[in-house]
Motif scaffolding. Structure first.
Motif, PDB file in Angstrom:
ATOM      1  N   ILE A 179       0.940  -1.363  -0.017  1.00 25.18           N
ATOM      2  CA  ILE A 179      -0.062  -0.126   0.118  1.00 25.18           C
ATOM      3  C   ILE A 179       0.976   1.224   0.010  1.00 25.18           C
ATOM      4  O   ILE A 179       1.831   1.291   0.918  1.00 25.18           O
ATOM      5  N   ARG A 180       0.661   2.074  -0.981  1.00 25.25           N
ATOM      6  CA  ARG A 180       1.458   3.438  -1.118  1.00 25.25           C
ATOM      7  C   ARG A 180       0.737   4.379  -0.327  1.00 25.25           C
ATOM      8  O   ARG A 180      -0.582   4.432  -0.124  1.00 25.25           O
ATOM      9  N   ALA A 181       1.640   5.315   0.355  1.00 24.57           N
ATOM     10  CA  ALA A 181       0.956   6.404   1.183  1.00 24.57           C
ATOM     11  C   ALA A 181       1.587   7.704   0.881  1.00 24.57           C
ATOM     12  O   ALA A 181       2.846   7.501   0.493  1.00 24.57           O
ATOM     13  N   ALA A 197      -3.802   7.160   0.836  1.00 24.76           N
ATOM     14  CA  ALA A 197      -3.192   5.852   0.658  1.00 24.76           C
ATOM     15  C   ALA A 197      -3.974   5.268  -0.730  1.00 24.76           C
ATOM     16  O   ALA A 197      -5.049   5.563  -1.054  1.00 24.76           O
ATOM     17  N   TRP A 198      -3.204   4.340  -1.269  1.00 24.29           N
ATOM     18  CA  TRP A 198      -3.719   3.650  -2.573  1.00 24.29           C
ATOM     19  C   TRP A 198      -2.980   2.393  -2.657  1.00 24.29           C
ATOM     20  O   TRP A 198      -1.845   2.345  -2.421  1.00 24.29           O
ATOM     21  N   THR A 199      -3.586   1.451  -3.487  1.00 25.08           N
ATOM     22  CA  THR A 199      -3.207   0.208  -3.835  1.00 25.08           C
ATOM     23  C   THR A 199      -3.657  -0.284  -5.078  1.00 25.08           C
ATOM     24  O   THR A 199      -4.944   0.231  -5.517  1.00 25.08           O
ATOM     25  N   TYR A 219      -7.621   1.132  -5.522  1.00 22.77           N
ATOM     26  CA  TYR A 219      -8.469   1.679  -4.145  1.00 22.77           C
ATOM     27  C   TYR A 219      -7.558   2.694  -3.506  1.00 22.77           C
ATOM     28  O   TYR A 219      -6.448   2.855  -3.397  1.00 22.77           O
ATOM     29  N   GLU A 235      -4.559   4.139   5.235  1.00 31.55           N
ATOM     30  CA  GLU A 235      -3.973   2.688   4.902  1.00 31.55           C
ATOM     31  C   GLU A 235      -4.865   1.486   5.214  1.00 31.55           C
ATOM     32  O   GLU A 235      -5.092   0.600   4.291  1.00 31.55           O
ATOM     33  N   VAL A 238      -7.659   1.272   2.807  1.00 31.45           N
ATOM     34  CA  VAL A 238      -7.438   0.658   1.422  1.00 31.45           C
ATOM     35  C   VAL A 238      -7.234  -0.832   1.917  1.00 31.45           C
ATOM     36  O   VAL A 238      -7.799  -1.552   1.025  1.00 31.45           O
ATOM     37  N   LYS A 239      -6.684  -1.238   2.821  1.00 36.88           N
ATOM     38  CA  LYS A 239      -6.495  -2.487   3.123  1.00 36.88           C
ATOM     39  C   LYS A 239      -7.795  -3.302   3.316  1.00 36.88           C
ATOM     40  O   LYS A 239      -7.862  -4.483   2.498  1.00 36.88           O
ATOM     41  N   SER A 242      -9.673  -3.623  -0.285  1.00 37.30           N
ATOM     42  CA  SER A 242      -8.912  -4.420  -1.223  1.00 37.30           C
ATOM     43  C   SER A 242      -9.034  -5.859  -0.712  1.00 37.30           C
ATOM     44  O   SER A 242      -8.930  -6.705  -1.650  1.00 37.30           O
TER      45      SER A 242
END
Length: 762
Positions: A179-181, A197-199, A219, A235, A238-239, A242
Motif C-alpha cells: 500500500i502506497r501512502a 493511501a492507495w493500492t 483503491y 492505509e 485501503v487494506k 482491497s
C-alpha cells in the motif's frame, strides 16, 4: 396501500448524466462522492496532456491555517491520474449511473480502448477505479499527485483564483505491505495536512473470477491529518477495501443508494427538469451524510474558488432546503450536528458583554463556525429556521428542546440587545447589511427587511415553542417574562419597510439597482410571514417580485430559485416554471453552478422550488399541487414529507388531482388543501376522522401511523386508490433523457435527429 410501480434502475437511468464528447473542465466533469471524499472526473485538451483522465480529489474536512489569521480555508488534496498510452479521442462514452452511483466509461484512444468504472464507496472512506484495457493501452497507468505536484498545464486549465489561499506543503511518501501512502503536511507551522493511501490490484487479485487480461482495480482513501494516525487510517481503509471480494464491495456500496432513492419519488412531465431534480438528489447524498461535515459552498468537489469555506448569508441554508420535503431528513442531521457541537463557539462570536444570553454567526467561517459577528446580523436566525424545518418535518422533541429552543433564544436575544426605541415609539434596528445588496459599497441600512423579518419570525416561533409543555426551560416566572418580552417586541417592532415598488431593502433604502439575493423578500420566502392569502398581501408580493426582476443588473442562480419559490407561494405555476427554466440556462452542463467560483446551493435550491410547485406545508396547512404549470397535465409524487411529520402521496391525471394519500408519523393536527372540489371519496380506518370544509379543504384527525386516501369519485384510469393507489413515472420525452453531462442544446429544438443511448430505460 400505495403500489409504487417504479422500476428505479430504469427510471433513474433515463436521467443519467451522459457524455459523447469528453469533459475537459470542472464545469463538465462527472462527480462522485460519499459526503466526505469526492472526485470530479474530466480530461484536458492541451496536446501534452491529452492522454490524461483526471480524478480531481477532495475531502471536505481538510483545511489549512492561514498565516494572516483568517479562518482556516479548505484546500486541495491532490489528483489521481489515469495516464494512457494514446490520446483520449472521440467518440467517448461516459455515463454517470445515478441508481448505482458510479461512473462508467468506454474510452477510445489513438492506440487502443479502455473501459472504466469508478465510485466512492457509500459506506466506507475509500474510492475504487476499475480499469480494463485492450489494444495498445496495456501500459496505461495510475499516478497520484499531491496538489503541488500537479502539472502547471492542468492548473492553468482550471484557472487560479488569487483570493484563494493554498499553503505550501511537504509530502512524505512510503510503501507498506503493498500500500502506497503520502502524508502531506501544510506549511508554515505544520498544523494541518492530509494523508492519502492507495493500492493497485491486477488480474486475479482484482477479481472474484478467473484472471482477466488487462483488468486492474485501484483503491484510494484520503484522511484528514498528516500524522501517523491519519496515515494509518488511510492505509487501513485501503487494506479493508482491497481484501473484500470485489462483487461484495460493489454490492455494499450500491445497497446504500438503493435504500436512499426510494425514500420519496417525484415524476413530472418536463423530462429535463425531472432529470435535473434527480441529479440534485444524487448530488445531495454525494455532498453530505448524517454524520458528516456541514455542506459548504462546494461539497467535496473543491476547485479554484474565492469561497473555500462555509457561507451563512444564504449558501448553507439554501443547500439544505430540499432535504425536508424530499423526506431525506437524515442528510439534514449534518447541519444539526455542526451546530450542536459548536454552541459555545457561537456564543463566543458575539461581544463579551452579550455572551451571557446571546449567540451569533458570521457571514463566512470554517467548519468550527468561529468568527466575529459583523454588520450582517441575521445569519444565525436563518439557520435556526432550517433547524425549525428539521424539527417540524420530524417532530423530534429532543432536537427542539436540546438545540433549537435554546439556540433560537440566544439568536433572538442578540437582536433585542441592539433594538432601540425611535421617536415613533417603535423598536428599530441599527444600520446593518442586507446580504448581497450594495456589497461593494459596504452599504448599511437601518431596519433592514432581512433582520426585521428574521427577528419577527424568531419571536413568533419562540412564543409558539414556549406554549409547548416540555422545551421551555426555567421557572414559570422566567418563562412568563420571556413570553412578555417576545410579545412586546412583536407588538412594537418596526414594520417591514415598503414603498410604491414593494418591499424595500430597509428604512429609507428602496431597491434601486440589481439585487441577486431575496434578502429583501425574506418575509415571503422562506419565512412565510406573509402568505398572499389577502388581496392586499398578494398585490404587495407581486409588486415586489416584478420590481425585483425589472432590475436586471445582478440576477444569479439563486435569484431565480428564490423567485420560483415566491411565485409558487402565490400559486403561479407557469411563472415559477419560467424562473426554473431560466435557472437551467445558468447551470453548467453537469448541473453544477459557478459565479466567481463554484457554489453548490443554487441547483439544490432549484430542487426545493420544484417541491414548492408540488407540495407546500408552511402555515400549518398542507397544499397539494399548489402551483402546477398549465402544461403539467400529469404528475406524481410519493412520500414527500410535510410539517407535522406527514408523508403525502398524490397523482395528477389529465389536469386534475386523481387522489391524495396522507400518512401521519406523529399524530399532529392536519389541514389539507387540494383542488379536489367535486365529489370526493374518502378511504380511512375507523380511528381517523375527516371533516370536509368545502373548496377542496379538509381537516384530518390522524393518529400516529394512520393514513387517509382522498380520491375523485370518477377515476380517470386504473384502480381506485382505496383498493391500492398506484404511483408510476410520467412518460418521458425521449429526446430529453440523458440531457445533462455534456452540453446538448440541439436536443431542445426539435431537430430531426434519432437519439441513441438507453431508450430501453425510458
Amino acid at each position: 396501500m400505495i403500489d409504487t410501480k417504479v422500476d428505479w434502475a430504469s427510471f433513474l437511468g433515463r436521467h443519467d448524466l451522459t457524455w459523447s464528447v469528453k469533459p475537459i473542465s470542472w464545469d463538465e466533469g462527472a462527480f462522485i462522492g460519499n459526503g466526505s471524499i469526492g472526485a470530479m472526473v474530466y480530461s484536458e485538451e492541451h496536446r501534452l496532456k491529452r492522454n490524461v483522465l483526471r480524478f480531481v480529489l477532495g475531502r471536505t474536512d481538510v483545511t489549512a491555517k492561514r498565516p494572516d489569521g483568517g479562518f482556516p480555508p479548505r484546500v486541495p488534496v491532490g489528483e489521481l491520474h489515469l495516464e494512457l498510452s494514446g490520446w483520449l479521442y472521440q467518440p467517448i462514452s461516459l455515463r454517470l449511473d445515478l441508481w448505482n452511483a458510479e461512473l462508467r466509461a468506454d474510452i477510445t484512444t489513438t492506440v487502443g480502448e479502455v473501459q472504466l468504472r469508478a465510485f466512492v464507496h457509500s459506506r466506507k472512506q475509500a474510492m475504487a477505479v476499475e480499469l480494463k484495457t485492450s489494444g495498445g493501452e496495456s501500459a496505461a497507468s495510475f499516478r497520484w499527485y499531491a496538489y503541488q505536484e500537479v502539472d502547471p498545464i492542468l492548473k492553468n486549465a482550471d484557472g487560479y483564483n488569487l483570493n484563494q489561499y493554498i499553503p505550501e506543503s511537504e509530502v512524505v511518501r512510503s510503501v507498506r505491505s503493498g500500500i502506497r501512502a503520502a502524508a502531506e503536511t501544510f506549511k508554515p507551522d505544520g498544523s494541518g495536512g492530509c494523508a492519502t493511501a492507495w493500492t493497485e490490484l491486477s488480474g486475479s487479485d482484482a477479481s472474484t473470477s478467473p484472471e482477466e487480461a488487462g483488468r486492474r482495480v485501484i483503491y484510494l482513501s484520503i484522511q484528514n491529518g498528516a500524522d501517523e494516525t491519519a496515515a494509518q487510517r488511510a492505509e487501513e481503509a485501503v487494506k479493508r477495501a482491497s481484501e473484500q471480494p470485489w462483487d461484495e464491495w460493489v454490492e455494499s456500496h450500491r445497497s446504500w443508494w438503493h435504500d436512499y432513492y426510494p425514500q420519496s419519488f417525484v415524476s413530472i412531465p418536463d423530462t429535463m427538469l425531472e432529470g435535473f431534480y434527480w441529479i440534485q438528489m444524487y448530488k445531495l447524498a454525494s455532498a453530505t451524510r448524517s454524520d458528516g461535515m456541514i455542506m459548504d459552498n462546494q461539497g467535496p468537489w473543491l476547485t479554484s474558488t474565492p469561497w473555500p469555506g462555509v457561507w451563512f448569508n444564504m449558501n448553507v441554508q439554501m443547500a439544505y432546503s430540499p432535504v425536508y420535503t424530499s423526506n431525506r431528513l437524515h442528510l439534514g442531521m449534518s447541519l444539526v450536528g455542526a451546530f450542536r457541537e459548536q454552541v459555545e463557539t457561537l456564543i463566543g462570536n458575539v461581544p463579551d458583554d452579550f455572551r451571557t444570553d446571546s449567540a451569533g454567526l458570521p457571514r463566512s467561517c470554517s467548519y468550527d463556525l468561529a468568527g466575529r459577528v459583523d454588520d450582517e446580523k441575521g445569519n444565525l436566525l436563518w439557520v435556526c429556521h432550517n433547524l425549525w424545518r428539521q424539527y417540524r418535518h420530524s417532530m423530534d422533541r429532543k432536537l427542539l428542546g436540546e438545540l433549537l429552543y435554546p439556540l433560537l433564544r440566544r439568536a433572538v436575544r442578540y437582536h433585542t440587545r441592539i433594538l432601540a426605541e425611535g421617536d415613533d415609539g417603535k423598536l428599530h434596528l441599527p444600520a446593518t447589511v442586507s446580504p448581497e445588496y450594495g456589497s461593494f459599497l459596504k452599504m448599511k441600512v437601518p431596519d433592514t427587511h432581512y433582520d426585521l423579518a428574521l427577528l419577527r419570525w424568531g419571536c413568533e416561533t419562540l412564543l409558539r415553542i414556549s406554549e409547548m409543555p416540555e422545551p421551555a426551560a426555567g421557572t414559570d416566572t422566567e418563562r412568563d417574562a420571556d413570553r412578555r418580552k417576545w410579545q412586546e417586541i412583536l407588538e412594537r417592532l418596526a414594520p417591514l419597510p415598503t414603498d410604491e415598488t414593494g418591499y424595500m431593502i430597509g428604512r429609507g433604502q428602496p431597491l434601486a439597482f440589481g439585487h441577486r439575493h431575496f434578502s429583501h423578500l425574506m418575509a415571503v420566502f422562506p419565512l412565510h410571514l406573509v402568505s398572499g392569502d389577502s388581496e392586499e398581501e398578494r398585490e404587495l408580493i407581486l409588486r415586489s417580485l416584478r420590481h425585483w426582476f425589472s432590475m436586471e443588473g445582478d440576477l444569479r442562480g439563486f435569484t431565480f430559485t428564490g423567485a420560483a419559490s415566491i411565485a409558487a407561494t402565490l400559486g403561479l405555476g407557469d411563472e415559477s416554471l419560467a424562473y426554473l427554466k431560466s435557472l437551467l440556462h445558468l447551470l453548467k452542463p453537469n448541473t453544477m453552478y459557478k459565479e466567481a467560483g463554484p457554489v453548490i446551493e443554487s441547483p439544490l435550491a432549484g430542487a426545493e422550488a420544484i417541491h414548492d410547485m408540488l407540495l407546500q406545508s408552511w402555515g400549518d396547512r398542507i397544499r397539494v399541487f399548489p402551483a402546477i404549470p398549465e402544461d403539467w397535465k400529469d404528475a406524481a409524487f410519493h412520500d414527500l414529507r410535510t410539517e407535522g411529520a406527514f408523508l403525502v402521496s398524490a397523482v395528477r391525471t389529465n389536469g386534475a388531482t386523481s387522489w391524495v394519500r396522507v400518512k401521519s408519523l406523529a399524530g399532529e393536527p392536519c389541514r389539507l388543501h387540494t383542488d379536489m372540489t367535486g365529489s370526493v371519496r374518502i378511504a380511512a380506518s375507523e380511528r381517523t376522522t375527516v371533516r370536509t370544509l368545502g373548496d377542496g379543504r379538509f381537516e384530518l384527525d390522524l393518529p400516529c401511523g394512520e393514513e387517509v386516501v382522498l380520491y375523485a369519485e370518477k377515476q380517470l384510469s386504473g384502480e381506485p386508490p382505496h383498493k391500492g393507489g398506484v404511483i408510476r413515472p410520467v412518460p418521458a420525452q425521449s429526446h430529453l433523457c440523458g440531457y445533462f453531462g455534456s452540453r446538448k442544446p440541439w436536443r431542445l429544438y426539435g431537430l430531426p435527429i434519432r437519439f441513441g443511448g438507453s431508450d430501453s430505460d425510458r
